[in-house]
Design a protein around this motif. Structure first.
Motif, short mmCIF file in Angstrom:
data_model
loop_
_atom_site.label_atom_id
_atom_site.label_comp_id
_atom_site.label_asym_id
_atom_site.label_seq_id
_atom_site.Cartn_x
_atom_site.Cartn_y
_atom_site.Cartn_z
N LEU A 66 44.03 60.73 40.95
CA LEU A 66 43.96 59.11 41.11
C LEU A 66 45.04 58.49 40.27
CD1 LEU A 66 40.04 58.64 42.00
CD2 LEU A 66 41.95 58.93 43.72
N ALA A 67 44.72 58.95 39.11
CA ALA A 67 45.38 58.23 37.87
C ALA A 67 47.17 58.41 38.23
CB ALA A 67 45.13 58.89 36.72
N PHE A 68 47.51 59.66 38.71
CA PHE A 68 48.84 59.86 38.94
C PHE A 68 49.24 59.01 40.06
CE2 PHE A 68 52.11 62.10 41.39
CZ PHE A 68 53.15 62.44 40.27
N ILE A 69 48.58 59.00 41.07
CA ILE A 69 49.08 58.17 42.08
C ILE A 69 49.04 56.70 41.62
CG2 ILE A 69 48.16 56.96 44.30
CD1 ILE A 69 46.81 59.78 44.94
N THR A 70 48.00 56.07 40.95
CA THR A 70 48.08 54.81 40.37
C THR A 70 49.57 54.31 39.42
OG1 THR A 70 45.72 54.87 40.22
CG2 THR A 70 46.60 53.21 38.94
N PHE A 71 49.67 55.54 38.53
CA PHE A 71 51.02 55.50 37.73
C PHE A 71 52.16 55.56 38.74
CE2 PHE A 71 54.58 57.70 35.68
CZ PHE A 71 54.73 56.56 34.71
N GLY A 72 52.24 56.08 39.73
CA GLY A 72 53.24 56.05 40.86
C GLY A 72 53.51 54.70 41.47
N PHE A 73 52.31 54.01 41.77
CA PHE A 73 52.45 52.63 42.20
C PHE A 73 53.10 51.50 41.46
CE2 PHE A 73 50.16 54.14 45.88
CZ PHE A 73 50.48 53.58 46.90
N THR A 74 52.67 51.89 39.87
CA THR A 74 53.03 50.99 38.95
C THR A 74 54.73 51.00 38.88
OG1 THR A 74 53.10 52.44 37.25
CG2 THR A 74 51.09 51.22 37.62
N LEU A 75 55.32 52.28 39.35
CA LEU A 75 56.84 52.12 39.13
C LEU A 75 57.39 51.61 40.24
CD1 LEU A 75 57.17 55.95 38.18
CD2 LEU A 75 57.01 53.88 36.87
N THR A 76 56.91 51.30 41.39
CA THR A 76 57.25 50.73 42.42
C THR A 76 57.05 49.10 42.64
OG1 THR A 76 55.40 50.90 43.74
CG2 THR A 76 57.09 52.65 43.84
N GLY A 77 56.27 48.94 41.85
CA GLY A 77 55.96 47.36 41.69
C GLY A 77 57.16 46.22 41.05
N SER A 78 57.37 45.29 41.76
CA SER A 78 58.39 44.45 41.50
C SER A 78 58.24 43.05 42.20
CB SER A 78 59.87 44.69 42.11
OG SER A 78 59.90 44.88 43.44
N SER A 79 58.66 41.89 41.52
CA SER A 79 58.46 40.56 41.97
C SER A 79 59.34 40.10 43.05
CB SER A 79 58.23 39.48 40.83
OG SER A 79 57.30 40.02 39.94
N PRO A 80 58.94 39.45 44.17
CA PRO A 80 59.85 39.05 45.20
C PRO A 80 60.73 37.87 44.42
CG PRO A 80 57.82 38.31 45.91
CD PRO A 80 57.42 39.08 44.52
N THR A 81 62.01 37.75 45.15
CA THR A 81 62.96 36.47 44.68
C THR A 81 62.53 35.36 45.38
OG1 THR A 81 64.55 36.95 46.41
CG2 THR A 81 64.74 38.23 44.21
#
Length: 327
Positions: free
Chosen positions: A29-44
């Protein structure tokens, strides 16, 4: 019974396999959470504006369809010829700017898929824990020693089963709560432009309870099969054979021949999907399958079928416990 339950509860969390399984599940679960943190970005700003413009007509169309469906189901309007209205007028969530933005992770948009994945993980972990919890007792002779001290076999097996169910249910609920909190923190930091409504949070909580129910169902199945076979390997063998030959094998066969998936109504995964997704409709088949789906079930049907299968296997385990001599 209370003393037996307390003893089995303590034994469940003192076993090495319980701790190892909990660490593995938590690590995944922690690995999946960390993976989603890498894909997070703010829209323009331009992306937000475009999404808001697209959301207006789509939301209006959603409102029109929902109102029409409600009036038809209440008898105020007539349905069009061959018009297939969804059960309870469930057209999915109302389109919003956030749901149309593709900027990595959005808890508002993606939490159902996350919970479905967690349900599979918890159910498999529960199956292994339930099987090993009673299987080791039979194979090591511990059950025979316990029955000398507490000869009421049904009560002994019931205390073990209740401890396993309560333990897996509690751990699943704690993990799911922490996981949800982590994803909410990630989503809050990546520019989510809309908030979940009270109804959506209610749906989230109900889905979380469904996930815990599936984890406990998997635990009961593993426990019962291992008790019938008197060994952990009996449950693992049955479980792996069922998954490979029936769940996976039948899906592959009907996918290869590209025909209707006639085995779908006879697979537990079909009813688990209906239970989690609040029902399934035809042509909503499994992920990545080419086979046509004619399967239709409500969440009530899914829950009843799973409960009936678990009850039947558990009843067989208790009957086997009463009829056999402890050795």
């Amino acid at each position: 019974m209370r003393h037996l339950f307390a003893a089995e509860w303590s034994r469940l969390f003192s076993r090495r396999i319980t701790l190892v399984t909990a660490l593995l599940v938590g690590g995944m679960l922690a690995f999946i959470t960390f993976g989603f943190t890498l894909t997070g970005s703010s829209p323009t700003p331009a992306e937000v504006t475009q999404a808001e413009q697209r959301a207006v007509p789509l939301a209006q169309l959603w409102d029109q369809r929902t109102e029409h469906c409600s009036r038809v189901q209440s008898g105020l309007e007539q349905a069009e010829p061959n018009e297939d209205l969804p059960r309870a007028c469930d057209y999915g969530p109302r389109p919003t700017a956030d749901s149309l933005l593709d900027y990595g992770f959005s808890f508002h948009r993606q939490w159902p898929s996350l919970y479905y994945g967690a349900a599979v993980l918890f159910a498999l972990a529960g199956f292994v824990l339930g099987a090993s919890f009673v299987g080791v007792e039979w194979s090591s002779g511990g059950m025979s020693s316990l029955l000398l001290w507490a000869p009421r076999r049904g009560r002994v097996l019931g205390a073990k089963l209740l401890a396993a169910l309560a333990g897996v249910g509690l751990v699943s609920l704690v993990y799911l709560t922490l996981w949800t909190g982590a994803f909410l923190a990630i989503s809050a930091g990546n520019g989510t432009v809309s908030q979940m409504t009270g109804g959506e949070f209610g749906s989230l909580l109900l889905t979380a309870l469904r996930v815990v129910f599936l984890a406990m169902a998997g635990t009961a199945l593993g426990f019962s099969v291992a008790s019938i076979g008197r060994h952990t390997s009996a449950a693992l063998g049955v479980g792996i054979t069922y998954l490979l030959l029936w769940e996976f094998g039948s899906t592959v066969v009907f996918t290869v021949v590209e025909t209707t998936d006639y085995a779908e109504p006879y697979r537990l995964s079909s009813y688990a999907r209906a239970w989690l997704r609040k029902g399934v409709l035809p042509d909503e088949g499994g992920v990545g399958t080419v086979a046509r789906s004619t399967f239709k079930a409500t969440w009530e049907t899914g829950g009843l079928v799973i409960a009936a299968v678990v009850a039947a296997v558990a009843a067989a385990a208790f009957l086997s416990m009463r009829r056999r001599d402890a050795r």
